[in-house]
Every structure is written in C-alpha cells, then in structure tokens.
Enzyme design. Structure first.
Site, PDB file in Angstrom:
ATOM      1  N   THR A 148      -1.866  -1.182   1.651  1.00 59.12           N
ATOM      2  CA  THR A 148      -1.101  -2.039   2.017  1.00 59.12           C
ATOM      3  C   THR A 148       0.755  -0.904   1.888  1.00 59.12           C
ATOM      4  O   THR A 148       1.436  -0.856   3.394  1.00 59.12           O
ATOM      5  CB  THR A 148      -0.294  -3.490   1.210  1.00 59.12           C
ATOM      6  OG1 THR A 148      -1.310  -4.546   1.872  1.00 59.12           O
ATOM      7  CG2 THR A 148       0.570  -3.857   2.361  1.00 59.12           C
ATOM      8  N   SER A 163      -7.327   2.259  -0.095  1.00 58.40           N
ATOM      9  CA  SER A 163      -6.911   1.608  -1.327  1.00 58.40           C
ATOM     10  C   SER A 163      -8.064   1.331  -2.180  1.00 58.40           C
ATOM     11  O   SER A 163      -9.408   1.146  -1.630  1.00 58.40           O
ATOM     12  CB  SER A 163      -6.517   0.060  -0.509  1.00 58.40           C
ATOM     13  OG  SER A 163      -6.245  -1.263  -1.851  1.00 58.40           O
ATOM     14  N   ALA A 164      -7.844   1.198  -3.545  1.00 57.67           N
ATOM     15  CA  ALA A 164      -8.854   1.950  -4.680  1.00 57.67           C
ATOM     16  C   ALA A 164     -10.054   0.939  -4.545  1.00 57.67           C
ATOM     17  O   ALA A 164     -10.739   0.879  -4.649  1.00 57.67           O
ATOM     18  CB  ALA A 164      -8.216   2.538  -5.598  1.00 57.67           C
ATOM     19  N   HIS A 165      -8.865  -0.962  -4.513  1.00 56.80           N
ATOM     20  CA  HIS A 165      -9.775  -1.366  -4.814  1.00 56.80           C
ATOM     21  C   HIS A 165     -11.373  -1.860  -3.626  1.00 56.80           C
ATOM     22  O   HIS A 165     -11.834  -3.064  -4.098  1.00 56.80           O
ATOM     23  CB  HIS A 165      -9.096  -3.350  -5.307  1.00 56.80           C
ATOM     24  CG  HIS A 165      -8.503  -3.219  -3.937  1.00 56.80           C
ATOM     25  ND1 HIS A 165      -7.221  -3.221  -3.486  1.00 56.80           N
ATOM     26  CD2 HIS A 165      -9.394  -4.482  -3.183  1.00 56.80           C
ATOM     27  CE1 HIS A 165      -7.129  -3.802  -2.145  1.00 56.80           C
ATOM     28  NE2 HIS A 165      -7.860  -4.690  -1.961  1.00 56.80           N
ATOM     29  N   CYS A 195     -10.523 -22.586  10.586  1.00 56.89           N
ATOM     30  CA  CYS A 195      -9.675 -23.460   9.384  1.00 56.89           C
ATOM     31  C   CYS A 195      -9.955 -23.463   8.123  1.00 56.89           C
ATOM     32  O   CYS A 195      -9.205 -24.445   7.095  1.00 56.89           O
ATOM     33  CB  CYS A 195     -11.506 -23.991   9.590  1.00 56.89           C
ATOM     34  SG  CYS A 195     -11.944 -24.607  11.062  1.00 56.89           S
TER      35      CYS A 195
END
Length: 460
Positions: free
Chosen positions: A70, A194-196, A318
């Site tokens: 991010t 992003s590495a994850h 929901c």
C-alpha cells in the site's frame, strides 16, 4: 484445515522463513555504515535488490523497498503526479483498482486534482480502446492493475501501456497479485507489489520507477532507498521477500493450481443451483476463482464454510462493515450476494478441493433454508395483477431478492413487480438476478416513502 485465501495473504514460504531467520543473525546492522557488520548488511540488501529487480524486470537502481505494498502504491502515485505537475492534474484509473489506488485518487482529488475512472466489462477487464480514449494532454498518470485481486481477471497491460506511451503518459501497474506468478508485460513506467501476496513476510513492499520517469517523492525523506522510502530498512524482511519471490517463480505450481481452479469453476454451477461464476475464464490468475450464490447471506456462508474447515473470503455487502458491495463487483455489474472468493496457496491438494466441492452444496442449501428460501420458486399465477409491490425496506441482502423471487411467478407474463429497498446491494443484485433468471429489469426511481423502487417485468 485448508486455507483458501492466498489472495489476501499467502502462507509464509519455507524459503522465506529460512532467509528471515538467517538474516536476523547476519543482517541486523545498519547497511549505511562502513564497519564490518554494516558492510555485511549492505551486501545482503544489494543482493536482495538485484534478485527482486530481476524478477520485476528492471534495473536494481530503479527499485526501492517500502514498508508495505500500500505504501508503495501511495508513494508511486503521489511521486509521479508531483513529478508531472506541469503536464496536468488528471489521474486515470480503472474502476476495479485495489483500494490503495482509489484512496490515493481520493487524496489527489482532495488536493484539487481530478480522477477519471475507466469502466470494465462483466469479465472485469478494461477495454484498451476505452482506456486510451480517457487519456488526454492533461493526464499526469494512469494506473492499471496487472490482475484483479477479487476475481482474478488479468488486465490488458501491454495494450494499455502502448496507448499510454503514444499519449506520453506514464503507467503505474499494481502487480501485487500477479508478480509471484510471472513478470508483468513490458511497457510500464512504475510498478508496485507486496511480499505477503507471494509468500514473503508482511511489512515489505517494492516500488520500481523507470529511469526517465519524472518523479518527485512527497513528504519528508532521507538518504535511504533513494529518498523514496525513508526510514531504517527492514532488512530481514527484505531478504526473505526477495528469496521467496525467486523461489515461487521457480516452482511449477501455476499449471497444477490452474487445473484445480478449472475444476472448481466447472463443478460449482453443476453442484449448486443459481450460482454465477465471475471473472474472465481464460485470462485470469491461475489460483483464484470467485462465484456468487443467489439467495445467500455472504457472512453466514463464510462462517459455515469456516465451521467446515475452509478459510475463504467474500466481496458481499453482508460481510462488509459498510454494508455496500465490493466496488469491483459493482463495476462489473455482477451478482454480489453470497459471494465467495477461493484463492489457492501453493501446495493445495486435489483432495482439499474435492472436499470443498463436497461440502459446499450442503452449506449453501442450509443457509438458504435458514433464510426461508423455498425449495422451488416456480408457481402458477394466483391472481392477475398488472403490478405487484414488495416492501423490503429495512431488510438487508439477500432478502429483497428472495422476496422478489418468491412472487415473480405469481404475476402474469408482462406484469411488473416493484421492490422497495434501502439496501445499497439491491441496486446491483436485482439487475443481476434478472440477468440470471431471464427477466427484464425496467429501472429504478426514488421511493416517496424512502429507499429506492426497483421495477422488474416478468418475461419468462
């Protein structure tokens, strides 16, 4: 317990774990220092940068590591817009970008800039010609993800990149979901990841900026990471991220997981009635499939699957704290209720998928029964009204659609049913229901008593 939410965060890869532990012992010092421990840390950082740059397809001095994907997106968008301030203040993005891109766009708008969203088709992909038409002489930056994080659809990056080159506009590609599966097509100007998402540790992102791209880092900076990601480098995390990226690229999991996902895509509509599988069936990520079930509460569905030992995610309203459907599903114009995203991590077995397919029909059936969905929705007209009103105000998804389905067959062909609802999801789900059930969606208008009136004509 099968974990089927790798698109959110992939389990830590064994290579990442090994590299992380090793670098905790060897890479704890400041890589900016000239003494022995600092030089050792610098060697680890340089090696990680070279490995990551090779995987990305850029020069090592074009790539910096950030505290998250991010942060990489935000820094890339802000820096590129500031660097091209004289060119204009327009930011062009697709309507299905990750929220990090959309939030960066909101900040740009708040600062006085403008943002143009390019629509997508029902598959979730942009039309390159439409994207190209959105570019003009005042466009400072364009953003396009390499593949969608919710439905897996791959975007036509090469075609859009060529359109951006012709218009003289840099293109930022959010490659978070796809980088672990292969390089992004050439032509991009900036790239974030992003590495994850590929089995590296959380807290590590990367930002690549091609040489020649005007870029002005925003906010306080220092001498680290070319001034684009200030602060002490998370060296153990960076080393583990680069090592795992290289490892997952070398594994032959793509074809195997694609076959498992193909099985889910084909079998779910056969096993569960009233299901819409969304996303492009061919141009897609190998490990991800998304489908939506009519007449199902998404939160309850996810909870029941969790009870059965399956961890999945959803874009249904929901399951959202905002009670609004996913912006991706909304942009695609597809069903949002009962939405399930399955994203398989490396190592998923055929037995895991088979058990999921065995469990899913019973789970959906039980949730529908709990919501009062009849076993059969068909009935002969009991009266012949020209129009019928269904008051579903104050009732959340999927109740408005269930009530519509209960009564549509009680009116003659050509008659209309008007559904009153104040649930934002109804704006998406009622037209999607009509598309799935062969009925005509007439339109909507504000209801004098509150909410919105949705009109449906029975044609079948």
């Amino acid at each position: 317990m099968p974990y089927f939410d790798a698109a959110s965060a992939a389990p830590l890869h064994p290579v990442a774990r090994q590299a992380l532990l090793a670098s905790l012992d060897e890479g704890w010092a400041d890589p900016a220092r000239l003494y022995r421990e600092g030089r050792r840390a610098r060697l680890l950082l340089d090696a990680a940068r070279e490995a990551a740059a090779e995987a990305v397809g850029c020069r090592p001095d074009e790539l910096v590591f950030t505290p998250s994907g991010t942060r990489a997106v935000h820094a890339g968008v802000a820096g590129a817009l500031a660097g091209r301030r004289r060119a204009g203040d327009r930011l062009v993005v697709s309507a299905v970008e990750h929220s990090s891109v959309l939030h960066a766009g909101e900040a740009h708008t708040a600062a006085g800039g403008t943002v143009t969203e390019v629509p997508v088709g029902r598959s979730g992909a942009v039309d390159p010609a439409v994207f190209a038409a959105a570019l003009d002489s005042r466009t400072a930056l364009a953003c396009l993800q390499s593949a969608n994080h919710e439905v897996g659809t791959e975007q036509p990056v090469a075609e859009v990149a060529e359109a951006c080159r012709a218009a003289g506009v840099p293109l930022l590609v959010d490659a978070a979901q796809s980088l672990g599966w292969g390089p992004v097509p050439a032509g991009w100007s900036l790239l974030a990841a992003s590495a994850h998402k590929w089995g590296g540790p959380s807290g590590v992102g990367l930002l690549a900026v091609r040489k020649g791209v005007r870029f002005a880092p925003q906010g306080p900076s220092d001498e680290r990471e070319s001034g684009r990601a200030p602060g002490f480098e998370n060296l153990p995390g960076i080393v583990a991220a680069a090592a795992s990226l290289r490892a997952v690229r070398a594994e032959a999991e793509s074809a195997r997981l694609r076959a498992l996902v193909d099985r889910i895509r084909s079998r779910v509509p056969e096993l569960v009635p009233d299901v819409e599988v969304v996303g492009d069936p061919v141009r897609r990520l190998p490990h991800l499939v998304t489908f939506s079930c009519l007449y199902v509460d998404g939160e309850t569905l996810l909870s029941e699957l969790d009870r059965e030992g399956f961890s999945v995610s959803s874009g249904s309203s929901c399951t959202s704290s905002t009670l609004t459907p996913s912006h991706v599903l909304r942009a695609m114009g597809v069903l949002s209720e009962g939405n399930v995203r399955v994203s398989l991590p490396a190592g998923t077995t055929e037995a895991d998928v088979d058990r999921f397919l065995a469990v899913l029909p019973g789970v959906v059936s039980s949730v529908r029964a709990r919501l009062g969905v009849p076993a059969a929705m068909a009935a002969e007209p009991v009266a012949a009204p020209d129009t019928l009103l269904v008051d579903a105000l104050g009732r959340r998804c999927p109740i408005p659609v269930i009530e519509l389905a209960k009564v549509i067959a009680t009116v003659p062909v050509g008659a209309t049913v008007t559904v009153l609802s104040d649930d934002e999801a109804a704006r998406l789900d009622i037209p999607a229901w009509c598309e799935m059930r062969g009925q005509e969606y007439v339109g909507e208008h504000p209801s004098p008593g509150g909410g919105t009136a949705y009109m449906v004509r029975r044609v079948a």
